[in-house]
Motif scaffolding. Structure first.
Motif, PDB file in Angstrom:
ATOM      1  N   GLU A 109       1.234 -10.318  -1.798  1.00 34.67           N
ATOM      2  CA  GLU A 109       0.688  -9.367  -0.807  1.00 34.67           C
ATOM      3  C   GLU A 109       1.450  -8.045  -0.797  1.00 34.67           C
ATOM      4  OE1 GLU A 109      -2.168  -9.777   1.059  1.00 34.67           O
ATOM      5  OE2 GLU A 109      -2.377 -11.682   0.026  1.00 34.67           O
ATOM      6  N   MET A 110       2.672  -8.078  -0.284  1.00 39.87           N
ATOM      7  CA  MET A 110       3.500  -6.870  -0.226  1.00 39.87           C
ATOM      8  C   MET A 110       4.918  -7.303  -0.555  1.00 39.87           C
ATOM      9  SD  MET A 110       4.410  -4.553   3.148  1.00 39.87           S
ATOM     10  CE  MET A 110       2.766  -3.991   3.533  1.00 39.87           C
ATOM     11  N   ASP A 111       5.554  -6.636  -1.521  1.00 43.42           N
ATOM     12  CA  ASP A 111       6.914  -7.045  -1.891  1.00 43.42           C
ATOM     13  C   ASP A 111       7.920  -6.601  -0.825  1.00 43.42           C
ATOM     14  OD1 ASP A 111       8.412  -4.487  -2.727  1.00 43.42           O
ATOM     15  OD2 ASP A 111       6.536  -4.330  -3.846  1.00 43.42           O
ATOM     16  N   GLY A 112       9.125  -7.118  -0.942  1.00 45.17           N
ATOM     17  CA  GLY A 112      10.149  -6.876   0.064  1.00 45.17           C
ATOM     18  C   GLY A 112      10.561  -5.420   0.206  1.00 45.17           C
ATOM     19  N   ILE A 113      10.554  -4.671  -0.896  1.00 43.25           N
ATOM     20  CA  ILE A 113      10.987  -3.277  -0.828  1.00 43.25           C
ATOM     21  C   ILE A 113       9.949  -2.430  -0.092  1.00 43.25           C
ATOM     22  CG2 ILE A 113      11.545  -1.223  -2.208  1.00 43.25           C
ATOM     23  CD1 ILE A 113      12.918  -3.226  -4.192  1.00 43.25           C
ATOM     24  N   THR A 114       8.664  -2.689  -0.366  1.00 46.46           N
ATOM     25  CA  THR A 114       7.598  -1.989   0.355  1.00 46.46           C
ATOM     26  C   THR A 114       7.655  -2.331   1.843  1.00 46.46           C
ATOM     27  OG1 THR A 114       6.253  -2.155  -1.644  1.00 46.46           O
ATOM     28  CG2 THR A 114       5.105  -1.531   0.379  1.00 46.46           C
ATOM     29  N   ALA A 115       7.850  -3.620   2.133  1.00 51.82           N
ATOM     30  CA  ALA A 115       7.951  -4.069   3.535  1.00 51.82           C
ATOM     31  C   ALA A 115       9.143  -3.407   4.217  1.00 51.82           C
ATOM     32  CB  ALA A 115       8.070  -5.587   3.595  1.00 51.82           C
ATOM     33  N   LEU A 116      10.258  -3.315   3.508  1.00 47.14           N
ATOM     34  CA  LEU A 116      11.459  -2.670   4.035  1.00 47.14           C
ATOM     35  C   LEU A 116      11.147  -1.222   4.433  1.00 47.14           C
ATOM     36  CD1 LEU A 116      14.584  -2.238   4.405  1.00 47.14           C
ATOM     37  CD2 LEU A 116      14.679  -1.838   1.953  1.00 47.14           C
ATOM     38  N   LYS A 117      10.442  -0.495   3.555  1.00 46.96           N
ATOM     39  CA  LYS A 117      10.090   0.898   3.848  1.00 46.96           C
ATOM     40  C   LYS A 117       9.187   0.992   5.071  1.00 46.96           C
ATOM     41  CE  LYS A 117      10.694   2.439  -0.914  1.00 46.96           C
ATOM     42  NZ  LYS A 117      10.015   2.643  -2.200  1.00 46.96           N
ATOM     43  N   GLU A 118       8.232   0.052   5.181  1.00 46.93           N
ATOM     44  CA  GLU A 118       7.323   0.042   6.337  1.00 46.93           C
ATOM     45  C   GLU A 118       8.094  -0.232   7.634  1.00 46.93           C
ATOM     46  OE1 GLU A 118       3.982   0.813   6.490  1.00 46.93           O
ATOM     47  OE2 GLU A 118       4.373   1.470   4.433  1.00 46.93           O
ATOM     48  N   ILE A 119       9.004  -1.199   7.575  1.00 51.87           N
ATOM     49  CA  ILE A 119       9.813  -1.558   8.748  1.00 51.87           C
ATOM     50  C   ILE A 119      10.680  -0.368   9.172  1.00 51.87           C
ATOM     51  CG2 ILE A 119      11.832  -2.951   9.420  1.00 51.87           C
ATOM     52  CD1 ILE A 119      10.381  -5.345   8.040  1.00 51.87           C
ATOM     53  N   ARG A 120      11.223   0.360   8.197  1.00 54.43           N
ATOM     54  CA  ARG A 120      12.065   1.520   8.521  1.00 54.43           C
ATOM     55  C   ARG A 120      11.254   2.680   9.090  1.00 54.43           C
ATOM     56  NH1 ARG A 120      17.562   1.665   7.738  1.00 54.43           N
ATOM     57  NH2 ARG A 120      17.319   3.811   7.103  1.00 54.43           N
ATOM     58  N   LYS A 121       9.941   2.695   8.809  1.00 54.45           N
ATOM     59  CA  LYS A 121       9.075   3.697   9.453  1.00 54.45           C
ATOM     60  C   LYS A 121       8.912   3.347  10.936  1.00 54.45           C
ATOM     61  CE  LYS A 121       6.168   4.750   5.471  1.00 54.45           C
ATOM     62  NZ  LYS A 121       4.870   4.366   4.881  1.00 54.45           N
ATOM     63  N   ILE A 122       8.810   2.049  11.225  1.00 57.78           N
ATOM     64  CA  ILE A 122       8.665   1.586  12.613  1.00 57.78           C
ATOM     65  C   ILE A 122       9.966   1.824  13.367  1.00 57.78           C
ATOM     66  CG2 ILE A 122       8.263  -0.445  14.093  1.00 57.78           C
ATOM     67  CD1 ILE A 122       6.765  -1.637  11.560  1.00 57.78           C
ATOM     68  N   ASN A 123      11.083   1.443  12.741  1.00 58.91           N
ATOM     69  CA  ASN A 123      12.395   1.604  13.359  1.00 58.91           C
ATOM     70  C   ASN A 123      13.390   2.039  12.281  1.00 58.91           C
ATOM     71  OD1 ASN A 123      14.923   1.406  14.466  1.00 58.91           O
ATOM     72  ND2 ASN A 123      14.660  -0.651  15.278  1.00 58.91           N
ATOM     73  N   PRO A 124      13.732   3.340  12.272  1.00 64.44           N
ATOM     74  CA  PRO A 124      14.650   3.851  11.246  1.00 64.44           C
ATOM     75  C   PRO A 124      16.024   3.171  11.259  1.00 64.44           C
ATOM     76  CG  PRO A 124      13.652   5.645  12.499  1.00 64.44           C
ATOM     77  CD  PRO A 124      13.276   4.377  13.187  1.00 64.44           C
ATOM     78  N   ASN A 125      16.371   2.532  12.379  1.00 61.85           N
ATOM     79  CA  ASN A 125      17.674   1.853  12.480  1.00 61.85           C
ATOM     80  C   ASN A 125      17.583   0.358  12.184  1.00 61.85           C
ATOM     81  OD1 ASN A 125      18.946   4.277  13.343  1.00 61.85           O
ATOM     82  ND2 ASN A 125      18.045   3.954  15.363  1.00 61.85           N
ATOM     83  N   GLN A 150      19.065  -6.754 -10.544  1.00 63.79           N
ATOM     84  CA  GLN A 150      19.944  -5.659 -10.137  1.00 63.79           C
ATOM     85  C   GLN A 150      19.184  -4.362  -9.870  1.00 63.79           C
ATOM     86  OE1 GLN A 150      20.841  -7.925 -12.335  1.00 63.79           O
ATOM     87  NE2 GLN A 150      22.915  -8.549 -11.840  1.00 63.79           N
ATOM     88  N   ALA A 151      18.216  -4.030 -10.720  1.00 69.57           N
ATOM     89  CA  ALA A 151      17.470  -2.782 -10.538  1.00 69.57           C
ATOM     90  C   ALA A 151      16.756  -2.795  -9.192  1.00 69.57           C
ATOM     91  CB  ALA A 151      16.460  -2.600 -11.665  1.00 69.57           C
ATOM     92  N   MET A 152      16.187  -3.949  -8.832  1.00 64.69           N
ATOM     93  CA  MET A 152      15.495  -4.071  -7.547  1.00 64.69           C
ATOM     94  C   MET A 152      16.468  -3.955  -6.387  1.00 64.69           C
ATOM     95  SD  MET A 152      12.767  -7.084  -8.049  1.00 64.69           S
ATOM     96  CE  MET A 152      11.267  -6.866  -8.985  1.00 64.69           C
ATOM     97  N   VAL A 153      17.662  -4.494  -6.572  1.00 63.66           N
ATOM     98  CA  VAL A 153      18.669  -4.411  -5.523  1.00 63.66           C
ATOM     99  C   VAL A 153      19.018  -2.951  -5.255  1.00 63.66           C
ATOM    100  CG1 VAL A 153      21.085  -4.903  -4.990  1.00 63.66           C
ATOM    101  CG2 VAL A 153      19.607  -6.728  -5.868  1.00 63.66           C
ATOM    102  N   ILE A 154      19.168  -2.164  -6.313  1.00 67.83           N
ATOM    103  CA  ILE A 154      19.472  -0.741  -6.161  1.00 67.83           C
ATOM    104  C   ILE A 154      18.329  -0.048  -5.426  1.00 67.83           C
ATOM    105  CG2 ILE A 154      19.830   1.427  -7.430  1.00 67.83           C
ATOM    106  CD1 ILE A 154      21.316  -0.433  -9.560  1.00 67.83           C
TER     107      ILE A 154
END
Length: 120
Positions: free
Chosen positions: A59-75, A87-91
């Motif tokens: 559905e949605m990978d973790g990095i995309t979800a992370l960006k969406e969550i940070r739009k809701i709450n930057p902190n 490693q590349a994904m971790v970066i």
């Protein structure tokens, strides 16, 4: 008050493992999600103190979800979880705002160290 954590992983077994580590150490797991889209919805609904987020999910990978969550709450505090050799994904995740990352298979002390460090 115990810290409230949302656990996100497409593998139920991994969610169970991380939930077990957290609850045994006094954290409250307030919700679980099996993909990034669910994670974003649950984050809005539950407002957890911290999210553990798998990187590779349907559905949605973790990095995309992370960006969406940070739009809701930057902190928002998000700790990424990934299998060895990503490693590349971790970066990417750190650049997208992840606070730390844990490598699977999970080691309890490393999970707790990342969570304690992130929650300050």
């Amino acid at each position: 008050m115990s810290k409230r954590i949302l656990v996100v992983d497409d593998a139920a077994f991994m969610r169970m493992m991380i939930k077990d580590i957290l609850t045994k150490n006094g954290y409250e797991v307030v919700g679980e999600a099996a993909d990034g889209a669910q994670a974003v919805e649950k984050f809005k609904e539950l407002q957890p103190d911290l999210v553990t987020m798998d990187i590779t999910m349907p559905e949605m990978d973790g990095i995309t979800a992370l960006k969406e969550i940070r739009k809701i709450n930057p902190n928002a505090k998000v700790v990424m979880c990934s299998a060895m050799g990503q490693q590349a994904m971790v970066i990417d995740a750190i650049q997208a705002g992840a606070k730390d990352f844990i490598v699977k298979p999970f080691q309890a002390d490393r999970v707790l160290e990342a969570i304690q460090k992130t929650l300050g």
